[in-house]
Design a protein around this motif. Structure first.
Motif, short mmCIF file in Angstrom:
data_model
loop_
_atom_site.label_atom_id
_atom_site.label_comp_id
_atom_site.label_asym_id
_atom_site.label_seq_id
_atom_site.Cartn_x
_atom_site.Cartn_y
_atom_site.Cartn_z
N GLN A 47 0.81 -1.21 0.00
CA GLN A 47 0.00 0.00 0.00
C GLN A 47 0.85 1.28 0.00
N THR A 48 0.19 2.38 -0.22
CA THR A 48 0.85 3.68 -0.30
C THR A 48 1.61 3.97 0.99
N GLY A 49 2.80 4.56 0.83
CA GLY A 49 3.55 4.97 2.01
C GLY A 49 4.39 3.88 2.63
N THR A 50 4.61 2.77 1.91
CA THR A 50 5.38 1.67 2.49
C THR A 50 6.82 1.62 1.96
N GLY A 51 7.22 2.66 1.23
CA GLY A 51 8.63 2.72 0.78
C GLY A 51 8.91 2.01 -0.52
N LYS A 52 7.93 1.98 -1.41
CA LYS A 52 8.14 1.29 -2.68
C LYS A 52 9.22 1.97 -3.53
N THR A 53 9.31 3.29 -3.42
CA THR A 53 10.28 4.01 -4.26
C THR A 53 11.71 3.50 -4.03
N LEU A 54 12.14 3.49 -2.79
CA LEU A 54 13.50 3.02 -2.52
C LEU A 54 13.65 1.53 -2.81
N ALA A 55 12.55 0.79 -2.78
CA ALA A 55 12.61 -0.64 -3.08
C ALA A 55 13.16 -0.88 -4.48
N PHE A 56 12.86 0.04 -5.42
CA PHE A 56 13.48 -0.13 -6.75
C PHE A 56 14.68 0.79 -6.96
#
Ligand code: ADP
Ligand code: MG
Length: 420
Positions: A47-56
């Motif tokens: 879900q939103t706000g779980t740090g997906k950006t840094l995950a990639f």
């Protein structure tokens, strides 16, 4: 719990992360980073706000060859705000990666400026689909060198009608690339997309049901099929949401309810699969800009919708499973973390209601409306007023600099003024 170093992120980057206070990977980061470093295709859902950006971003930084001046990674985002946000995040964490360049490409930006930047080496490009395709057509960007491709907020991308653009963009890359798809929800179109463009993707899903729904005040409103319309109208009048979504089970029911709302002077529009894309986009835009107060929608049409200022969710029809219930009510409580959700149910829906309560592990507060007014809601009134004021401020901030809102809602403004 592993740290970023143990996940395979080099110590220079780890050092920067530490200085930014980023020490423990989030669950989605922990699960995805090793797969991405291995070169696997992935479909990641959290879900939103779980740090997906840094995950990639982190594994991409790890894998970029700085000595190769070609563009190696492409990240697609549905909006310019998001493209900028991702670019900023990359710039924040690349401090100790010498010589790495990243460029954001999006509409509304000076083309000359973009062209000048493109003449230098840009290892990573973050782009919105439309403007990127312009560059591809003019041959100012060559996507054949891309070895890592990320589709961020894939659900929103589909919802906004970018599928044909994404299709064209993928067609410009070699199939040997690594493809990564990130999304808060995975509607079925994404599975077809992944079948077409991905190679044995790893599916990673992080569920955090409790966290989403806890912040949202949830009510169940008993009614009958015959009284349903009247009950909803009563609630809408009573609550005066800043923005609200009303969910129906079918397109036909959306259409019928939208008719009724219009006849009763509510500022609403409909969103479902039979509405042409351009009209859908317009409705979304108006809703986002708060020119539209109510959106009547089917589940598919409202998936992934991430709009600030949604104070209320109404389940005009009881959702048929727990997942759907969570997706629906998760549209509220975004910025402030607070919101209200009302589920209208007839006696025969009681089984579904109980299934939902079991699924979310909490019971919904029951409200019965007899006659015209909801008894004893004083406690909520104060809080509700505060919530709406908060949402209003957030929207005002977001709207700063934009032209003033439409005229349609003006007749409602008098009533709403007291919440501003
Ligand atoms: P998403 O894309 O899943 O909606 P974001 O990538 O935008 O979420 O991250 C949300 C916020 O969490 C950002 O401010 C980001 O800097 C922060 N964040 C990301 N990873 C971590 C972490 N491991 N520890 C603490 N904060 C983090
Ligand atoms: Mg994101």
């Amino acid at each position: 719990m592993p740290d970023f170093l143990q996940l395979g992120i080099r110590k220079e980057i780890n050092h920067t992360l530490k200085s930014l206070g980023l020490v423990t990977p989030t669950p989605i980061q922990e699960k995805t980073i090793p797969f991405i470093l291995e070169g696997k295709d992935i479909i990641a859902q959290a879900q939103t706000g779980t740090g997906k950006t840094l995950a990639f971003v982190l594994p991409i930084l790890e894998k970029i060859n700085i000595n190769n001046p070609e563009t190696q990674a492409l990240i697609l985002a549905p909006t310019r705000e998001l493209a900028l946000q991702i670019t900023k995040e990359i710039k924040r964490v690349k401090e100790n990666v010498d010589g790495l360049n990243v460029l954001a490409i999006f509409g509304g930006q000076d083309v000359e400026h973009q062209l000048k930047k493109l003449r230098g080496a840009q290892h990573i490009i973050v782009a919105t689909p439309g403007r990127l395709l312009d560059h591809v057509r003019r041959r100012t960007i060559d996507l054949s060198t891309i070895s890592m491709f990320v589709l961020d907020e894939a659900d929103q991308m589909l919802l906004m009608g970018f599928l044909p653009d994404v299709d064209n963009i993928i067609g410009e890359m070699f199939s040997s690339r690594q493809t990564m798809l990130f999304s808060a929800t995975i509607p079925k179109e994404i599975h077809s997309l992944s079948k077409k463009y991905m190679r044995e993707p790893e599916n990673i899903e992080i569920k955090e049901k409790q966290i989403t729904v806890k912040k949202i005040k949830q009510f169940a409103v008993e009614t009958t099929d015959r009284r349903k319309e009247g009950t909803l109208l009563h609630l809408l009048n009573e609550h005066r949401p800043y923005l609200a979504i009303i969910f129906c089970r079918t397109k036909a029911r959306v259409q019928k309810l939208q008719e009724t709302l219009k006849q009763n002077g509510f500022n609403s529009d409909e969103l479902h699969g039979d509405i042409p894309q351009s009209k859908r986009q317009r409705a979304m835009r108006n809703f986002r800009d708060a020119k539209l107060q109510f959106l009547v929608a089917t589940d598919v049409a409202a998936r992934g919708l991430d709009v600030e200022g949604i104070t209320h969710i109404y389940n005009y029809d009881v959702p048929q499973d727990v997942e759907t219930y969570i997706h629906r009510i998760g549209r509220t409580g975004r910025a402030s973390g607070e919101g209200e959700a009302y589920t209208l149910y007839a006696p025969r829906d009681v089984d579904f209601l109980q299934m939902i309560e079991k699924g979310i592990n909490q019971s919904l507060e029951k409200i019965v409306i007899r006659g015209v007014s909801i008894p004893d809601r004083d406690d909520y009134d104060k809080e509700r007023t505060e919530n709406i004021a908060k949402a209003r401020r957030a929207a005002a901030k977001r709207d700063a600099g934009k032209p003033a809102g439409g005229s349609k809602i003006r007749h409602k403004n008098e009533e709403r003024k007291k919440y501003r």
